[in-house]
Structures are given as C-alpha cells and as structure tokens.
Scaffold this active site. Sequence first.
Site, PDB file in Angstrom:
ATOM      1  N   ILE A 155       6.480  25.187  22.393  1.00 14.48           N
ATOM      2  CA  ILE A 155       6.130  26.456  23.053  1.00 14.48           C
ATOM      3  C   ILE A 155       7.241  27.501  22.927  1.00 14.48           C
ATOM      4  O   ILE A 155       7.093  28.636  23.380  1.00 14.48           O
ATOM      5  CB  ILE A 155       5.781  26.248  24.543  1.00 14.48           C
ATOM      6  N   ARG A 192      11.068  28.521  20.401  1.00 14.21           N
ATOM      7  CA  ARG A 192      12.053  28.128  19.384  1.00 14.21           C
ATOM      8  C   ARG A 192      13.181  29.137  19.370  1.00 14.21           C
ATOM      9  O   ARG A 192      12.948  30.343  19.495  1.00 14.21           O
ATOM     10  CB  ARG A 192      11.391  28.042  18.017  1.00 14.21           C
ATOM     11  N   GLY A 193      14.403  28.649  19.261  1.00 12.60           N
ATOM     12  CA  GLY A 193      15.576  29.519  19.241  1.00 12.60           C
ATOM     13  C   GLY A 193      16.568  29.073  18.196  1.00 12.60           C
ATOM     14  O   GLY A 193      16.273  28.211  17.365  1.00 12.60           O
ATOM     15  N   ALA A 194      17.758  29.654  18.261  1.00 14.87           N
ATOM     16  CA  ALA A 194      18.763  29.393  17.231  1.00 14.87           C
ATOM     17  C   ALA A 194      19.328  27.980  17.312  1.00 14.87           C
ATOM     18  O   ALA A 194      19.714  27.408  16.303  1.00 14.87           O
ATOM     19  CB  ALA A 194      19.892  30.406  17.372  1.00 14.87           C
ATOM     20  N   PHE A 195      19.368  27.399  18.523  1.00 12.07           N
ATOM     21  CA  PHE A 195      20.033  26.103  18.689  1.00 12.07           C
ATOM     22  C   PHE A 195      19.074  24.965  19.017  1.00 12.07           C
ATOM     23  O   PHE A 195      19.516  23.853  19.279  1.00 12.07           O
ATOM     24  CB  PHE A 195      21.090  26.201  19.795  1.00 12.07           C
ATOM     25  N   GLY A 196      17.795  25.225  18.999  1.00 13.29           N
ATOM     26  CA  GLY A 196      16.842  24.170  19.315  1.00 13.29           C
ATOM     27  C   GLY A 196      15.474  24.733  19.601  1.00 13.29           C
ATOM     28  O   GLY A 196      15.096  25.782  19.080  1.00 13.29           O
ATOM     29  N   GLU A 197      14.726  24.027  20.459  1.00 16.60           N
ATOM     30  CA  GLU A 197      13.370  24.469  20.771  1.00 16.60           C
ATOM     31  C   GLU A 197      12.961  23.980  22.150  1.00 16.60           C
ATOM     32  O   GLU A 197      13.649  23.177  22.785  1.00 16.60           O
ATOM     33  CB  GLU A 197      12.394  23.962  19.708  1.00 16.60           C
ATOM     34  N   LYS A 254      13.591  21.351  27.021  1.00 13.10           N
ATOM     35  CA  LYS A 254      14.466  22.141  26.165  1.00 13.10           C
ATOM     36  C   LYS A 254      15.350  21.188  25.376  1.00 13.10           C
ATOM     37  O   LYS A 254      16.061  20.360  25.963  1.00 13.10           O
ATOM     38  CB  LYS A 254      15.320  23.085  27.020  1.00 13.10           C
ATOM     39  N   ASP A 311      23.112  37.384  30.364  1.00 14.66           N
ATOM     40  CA  ASP A 311      22.099  37.453  29.306  1.00 14.66           C
ATOM     41  C   ASP A 311      20.729  37.776  29.908  1.00 14.66           C
ATOM     42  O   ASP A 311      19.722  37.182  29.530  1.00 14.66           O
ATOM     43  CB  ASP A 311      22.061  36.124  28.544  1.00 14.66           C
TER      44      ASP A 311
END
Length: 466
Positions: free
Chosen positions: A95, A97-102, A118, A212
């Site tokens: 559901i 996705r990012g730079a270091f995982g999902e 995560k 952030d």
Amino acid sequence: MAMTGSTPCSSMSNHTKERVTMTKVTLENFYSNLIAQHEEREMRQKKLEKVMEEEGLKDEEKRLRRSAHARKETEFLRLKRTRLGLEDFESLKVIGRGAFGEVRLVQKKDTGHVYAMKILRKADMLEKEQVGHIRAERDILVEADSLWVVKMFYSFQDKLNLYLIMEFLPGGDMMTLLMKKDTLTEEETQFYIAETVLAIDSIHQLGFIHRDIKPDNLLLDSKGHVKLSDFGLCTGLKKAHRTEFYRNLNHSLPSDFTFQNMNSKRKAETWKRNRRQLAFSTVGTPDYIAPEVFMQTGYNKLCDWWSLGVIMYEMLIGYPPFCSETPQETYKKVMNWKETLTFPPEVPISEKAKALILRFCCEWEHRIGAPGVEEIKSNSFFEGVDWEHIRPRPLALVVAAQQSIDDTSNFDEFPESDILKPTVATSNHPETDYKNKDWVFINYTYKRFEGLTARGAIPSYMKAAK
C-alpha cells in the site's frame, strides 16, 4: 604503578573497539529494559486503580478486576518471551513504497487483526546513516500513546529488514486527498489544519520535533480524522537521535516539470502530475522545510509550524508556495521567502486565511505558536472550532465507508516486490557490509500491552479457510 606489557588503548584495533561498544550497549539495554518493564507495569496498575475509583466499584468487583488484570500481565510476560516474526503475518498487498522500503497491508494469523507493516532495509539504513532517525521513529511510536499519532503494536527484525507493525488507517493520506481534489474549501481546510495543530502539539509535548510535516505524513483514519506518521526525521532530546539533517538537493525533476509563465491552474496540474515521483524518491521534496532548518544554525519545534503553513497554502491554492522546476530552485525560494511567498490573484482566499499562513511562514522568532499552542488555537481563522471535542465532530469531507477490514480503495496500486524474499549475500552485496554491524539495531523489538492482550476473534472467512 607503571604497567608493562599492556596494549595502550590508543592502539586497540577497530574490531576490539566495536566489540567493546557492542557489549556496553547490550548491557545498558538489558538493564534499562528491566527497569522500563517494571515502571510500565506499575503505571498500568495505578491506571487500573484510578479507573476503578472513578467508576465507584465495590470491593468484590475491584478484586475481580484486579485478578483479571493480573492474568493479563502474566499473559503479557509470556507473550513477550515469544519470538514474533514474518511467519506470524500474512501479506495481503503493498500500500506504500518509499526510498528505504515499503508498507504492506498484513493480517496477523492468530487473531485475524489487520495492520500496516512498514518494512525498512537494514543495508539502506546503514548506507544512508539513518540509524539515529529509525531509532527516533521507533522510540516516539512507543512513547506516543495518543489519538493523534499512528499506533505501533509491534516491532521486530531479521537479518535483512526492520519491521514496524502499526494500525492500518484506511482513509489513506492527505497527499492522496489533495491530488483527488483541486483545492479544499476554507471550512475543510480549517478542520484539517486544526486537527494537525493538535497532532503536532502532542509530539512537541513529548519533547520531539517532527521536522518532516508534509501531506504524505498526515494519515486519515476510517472516519477521516488526522493522525501523524513517519517519524524517520524526528529529532528529540535523546543523544541517539541527533544526526545531521541529510537532505541532498542534487537531483532534477522530470523535464515537463516547469512553472515558468504558468497560471495557477496549470501549476496545480503540473505539481500533482509529478507529486508521486517526489514522494518516492530518496531525496523527497524541500517544499515543506523551514528556512532555519536549511541554515543548520539551530532550530526548534517552531519549524513544524512553518511546514503546516505551507500545507495550508497548498490546500487552498492547489500547490505549495515555493514549488519550482528543481529542488535547488525550491530551496532558493524558501530561503528568499519574503519575496517569493505570494498569493495568486486568480485563486481568491479570505484575508483571515492569508494572515494565518503568513504567521506560520515567517521568521521563527515571530512565528505563531512561539509562546505556546494556545496562540494558534485563538487565531481568528479557527473561530468556531471546538478544540476539546474536535475528533467526535462531523467531518468537513464525507469519507467513503470502509467496505471491508482490508479495503485499500484510498491507496495507490503498487506492483509486488521481492523485499520479503531472502537474498543470497555475495562479496559485493550491501548486506555483507553490515553483517558485523547488526548490533546497532539492538533493542529494536517491541510489543504493546494492548496489542498482545486484546485478542480479537478470527473472522469467519479465515476459519473457513483453515
């Protein structure tokens, strides 16, 4: 007395130094865990006694309640000793996705409860020097037992990945909501900004700065209310969390990402078309970051209120105030905000809304919220907001009812990945670079009392499948 034949500390090998540090950290964590467990158990007992007094229970009822609580504590101790792993969860779908995982939607096999898992790759955490950030995220999720923060129930690890098991919030995130709608009304904006004010304040009260705050990190629960997430850049009062802000602006956006000679509608369309790419990149976007954070001369919790002002602008105008063709240009606009923070005449908004945005996005010394959150709450833009009962209040936007416990209609579709498949480490594989540094992730495992003792019934369709 002079020592002979001993090796001076200065000549100690790096391997020995690392082993000494590892032993020290292991012992410190062992004893700090024992103390923390004892304090938490006492706190739960005091909470129980207080609740029973408030309810005016009779002695026999109190005895039964204490007995049931003691059984729960015993079960909690037993379950804490059990090893939690991937095999305890069934992965349903990706559901996020990012730079270091999902992030995956998963179901716990023994209870049927649905969670958001995560997954973070350890090799990436070490390569990008993110260990301090990840530790801060885990710690704040443990500490922040609040309606305004996404709740973490478990955390664990294996050789390749770190895992955070969190509540699944089916409403999606604010970024998705803003991409679906051109702009929000002032009533809708008032609601979401007010809730986010309370969410940010709950973090500040714990002594943390989020750093952030952006639409991607404002999640919506099943009723559409805001919860803060993604504390990977959160900084706090703890030494382990103090790592330098790692933003790297040396990358460009797609060639069609141009804002020159565009009206506000075209800007909004272009921004939304490329927003996903920014969200999933290693670098992210500097659009929401306060200028004092970039300057690295020191900042405080007021940087989070700047970010909220940028989000409020985006809700009402359709794109953030400093968006540009490249992150470098965005950075220049943020630093030159006195000239670049303007309001397009073709998108009319109230003077109250403009005034509040300019109170959020200004020099930190004069920023609203400096004396305390009450200054923000009393701003005229929030006239009529019932701060004490805002969560039970009807939503400004009607959220579609959740069709099932695993309904992901408010999330993007993602292809499957191999992040959960075991890989064979080779001599040049990143995993081999940290096999001796895995101790830096020590004490990452966590199990929440409520998560282990609230044993839900297994859904009928799962029973049928067994």
